[in-house]
Design an enzyme around this catalytic site. Structure first.
Site, PDB file in Angstrom:
ATOM      1  CG  ASP A 261      -2.000   0.949   1.233  1.00  0.00           C
ATOM      2  OD1 ASP A 261      -2.021   1.801   0.330  1.00  0.00           O
ATOM      3  OD2 ASP A 261      -2.852   0.888   2.132  1.00  0.00           O
ATOM      4  N   GLY A 303      -4.945   3.557  -8.113  1.00  0.00           N
ATOM      5  CA  GLY A 303      -5.113   3.826  -9.553  1.00  0.00           C
ATOM      6  C   GLY A 303      -4.189   4.900 -10.110  1.00  0.00           C
ATOM      7  CG  ASP A 324      -9.351   3.190   0.912  1.00  0.00           C
ATOM      8  OD1 ASP A 324      -8.558   2.940  -0.020  1.00  0.00           O
ATOM      9  OD2 ASP A 324      -9.021   3.216   2.101  1.00  0.00           O
TER      10      ASP A 324
HETATM   11  C1  GLA Z   1      -5.474   2.301   2.567  1.00  0.00           C
HETATM   12  C2  GLA Z   1      -5.931   1.159   1.665  1.00  0.00           C
HETATM   13  C3  GLA Z   1      -6.994   0.357   2.386  1.00  0.00           C
HETATM   14  C4  GLA Z   1      -6.457  -0.167   3.699  1.00  0.00           C
HETATM   15  C5  GLA Z   1      -5.934   0.988   4.551  1.00  0.00           C
HETATM   16  C6  GLA Z   1      -5.198   0.483   5.777  1.00  0.00           C
HETATM   17  O1  GLA Z   1      -6.475   3.239   2.785  1.00  0.00           O
HETATM   18  O2  GLA Z   1      -6.395   1.648   0.450  1.00  0.00           O
HETATM   19  O3  GLA Z   1      -7.412  -0.722   1.572  1.00  0.00           O
HETATM   20  O4  GLA Z   1      -5.450  -1.087   3.453  1.00  0.00           O
HETATM   21  O5  GLA Z   1      -5.029   1.787   3.816  1.00  0.00           O
HETATM   22  O6  GLA Z   1      -4.697   1.521   6.551  1.00  0.00           O
END
Ligand code: GLA
Length: 519
Positions: A261, A303, A324
């Site tokens: 991430d 993205g 998200d």
């Molecule tokens: C980001 C990701 C989520 C999740 C959070 C965790 O927002 O896009 O899917 O993994 O971090 O902190």
């Protein structure tokens, strides 16, 4: 009199006990308007889930044959290549393949109601994730409260709910398993790394290896999460400058999946530069590639830089296509239509996903989810929106990763997750994601071409009124008589010659499959 008093007292006590236990028992999802369409699996055996599975030469192989039907089931695999064995009573195929190649096997499941057989292709080579991943992720229900016991309970529930028998495979921890610098919660503090620089889990995860052993013992695979930056999105220790060590640790712990991430990597790289966007993913995938273990890499960077155009090139097996989906609890419905329908059609995402690398529009946000205010509550999506959610994900070949509370599955949510004919569309081995073929005001028709020459067709209604939606043969690219089947109901609707029309509820869908008469 005394007797009456006593019995009233007893009644009061019983009522008090009952109401106490009711108030502490898990809430029931209200059933209003929730029409279950998925038929329950029958007693006879049926083999489900993916029909094709990739493994790298020399990596440990583990695949549990998903099958519904009365237990006990005896499993057999015909033409299983040397190096692999199948446990007849559990359906677990394990071992190692050393020679690249495609191995065509026949999987057979037998119980006292009958026998089911299906082709199962094992492809030993460079590509993993030949169909989209299926599993569960902790984020949207447990967010920063995740623990070892939550993960084990999720694995147990994957088995006891029967989801494992429909092809669900991964049990993935999201953020918040490592130490959180500066936290005042003692369960999150401690040494972030040991003396040799290997990352530690926080106290909520006392023994990662034991946990993944447990998950594997159930026939499931385990996933973990980190960031290329110094900290994860929730402020926990991440991989920056420890990439080799952290991958080594994940291998030592026995993980099979890594979500990587972006988050605090913005402090290291410039997200306006393609090279910087790609760099951390190229690095981590090259390290993963050197391990004697197959680890699926999920790129999570929302993205940026049209990741779908290069996600596979930098070593990802899937990449998030937007922010998200559940960033705002109340906004999930809106996000579903925006990130699902609009992003996919605007950017023609179907051109990019396929075997070995999939577009990932985020998790299935149904069942009980965190409302980000300290409670887990039913999804804000209406029942029809939930049908739309799962249908669209299967048409666009998205990973089916459920992120609601798997230990608290109501019948409706379970029915959405376990419709084998919908899952079959998602897992189709041709791996061609579907796309929109027509839009008429608030209604849309989406199609997906499937391996056997048939087509999945989604008739969607995004409007606020019930609407008639028509799949016109010419528009969807078929000619002549077609056998039309309703996939949610698993019922044939008859033969149709030039179109099929259905009334579709508000924000709802009708999912069809069309076979030309000759098939
Ligand atoms: C980001 C990701 C989520 C999740 C959070 C965790 O927002 O896009 O899917 O993994 O971090 O902190």
């Amino acid at each position: 009199m005394k007797n009456r008093l006593l019995s009233s007292l007893a009644a009061i006590i019983i009522i008090a006990i009952l109401s106490f236990s009711c108030s502490t028992a898990p809430d029931k999802v209200p059933d209003d308007g929730k029409i279950i369409l998925t038929p329950k699996p029958g007693p006879e055996p049926r083999i489900n889930g993916t029909k094709i599975f990739g493994v790298r030469p020399g990596s440990p192989f583990m695949f549990k044959i998903p099958a519904t039907g009365l237990r006990p089931i005896k499993y057999e695999v015909i033409n299983l290549p040397d190096g692999l064995t199948c446990d007849n009573s559990t359906g677990m195929i394990t071992g190692t393949l050393n020679s690249p190649g495609e191995y065509k096997t026949i999987v057979r499941a037998t119980n006292n109601k009958g026998t089911a057989e299906r082709e199962f292709r094992i492809v030993c080579g460079e590509q993993l994730a030949l169909t989209p991943h299926m599993g569960w992720n902790s984020w949207y229900v447990w967010e920063n409260h995740v623990t070892d016991s939550i993960m084990r309970a999720a694995a147990d529930a994957m088995v006891s709910s029967g989801m494992i028998d429909h092809g669900y495979m991964y049990i993935n921890i999201d953020d918040c398993w490592s130490v959180k610098p500066g936290s005042d919660d003692p369960s999150l503090t401690g040494e972030p790394r040991d003396a040799s620089g290997m990352i530690n889990s926080n106290k909520r995860f006392p023994d990662m290896k034991d946990m993944t052993d447990y998950i594997h013992s159930l026939g499931l695979k385990a996933g973990i999460y980190t960031s290329p930056g110094e900290l994860t999105c929730a402020g926990h220790v991440a991989a920056y400058q420890y990439e080799e060590k952290d991958v080594a640790r994940f291998v030592e712990w026995g993980f099979d999946f890594l979500k990587y991430d972006w988050c605090s990597y913005s402090k290291v790289g410039n997200k306006e530069l393609l090279e910087d966007l790609q760099k951390p993913y190229l690095l981590i995938s090259s390290i993963i590639r050197k391990q004697n273990r197959d680890i699926i890499l999920n790129l999570c960077q929302y993205g940026m830089g049209d990741v779908w155009k290069w996600g596979k090139q930098v070593g990802g097996q899937s990449w998030r296509t937007a922010g998200d989906l559940g960033g705002s609890f109340e906004g999930i419905g809106k996000a579903l239509f925006r990130d699902g329908f609009d992003v996919y059609s605007r950017d023609s995402l179907h051109l990019y996903g396929g075997p070995g690398g999939w577009n990932d529009p985020d998790y299935l946000l149904i069942g009980y989810l965190s409302n980000w205010k300290g409670q887990t509550v039913p999804t804000p999506l209406t029942p029809n929106e939930q049908y739309t959610h799962v249908s669209l994900w299967s048409i666009v070949a998205a990973p089916l990763i459920f992120s609601g509370d798997i230990t608290r599955l109501d019948e409706f949510t379970l029915s959405l997750l376990t419709n084998d004919e919908i899952i079959e569309v998602d897992q189709d081995p041709l791996g061609k994601p579907g796309y929109r073929v027509s839009k008429n005001g608030d209604t849309e028709v989406w199609i997906r071409n499937l391996e056997d020459g048939s087509k999945a067709v989604g008739l969607f209604n995004r409007g606020e009124n019930e609407a008639e939606v028509t799949a016109v043969w010419e528009e969807i690219g078929v000619t002549g008589k077609q056998r039309v089947r309703d996939l949610w109901r698993q019922k044939d609707l008859g033969d149709f010659s030039d179109k099929y029309t259905s009334t579709v509820p508000v924000h709802g869908v009708v999912m069809l499959r069309l076979w030309p008469e000759k098939l």
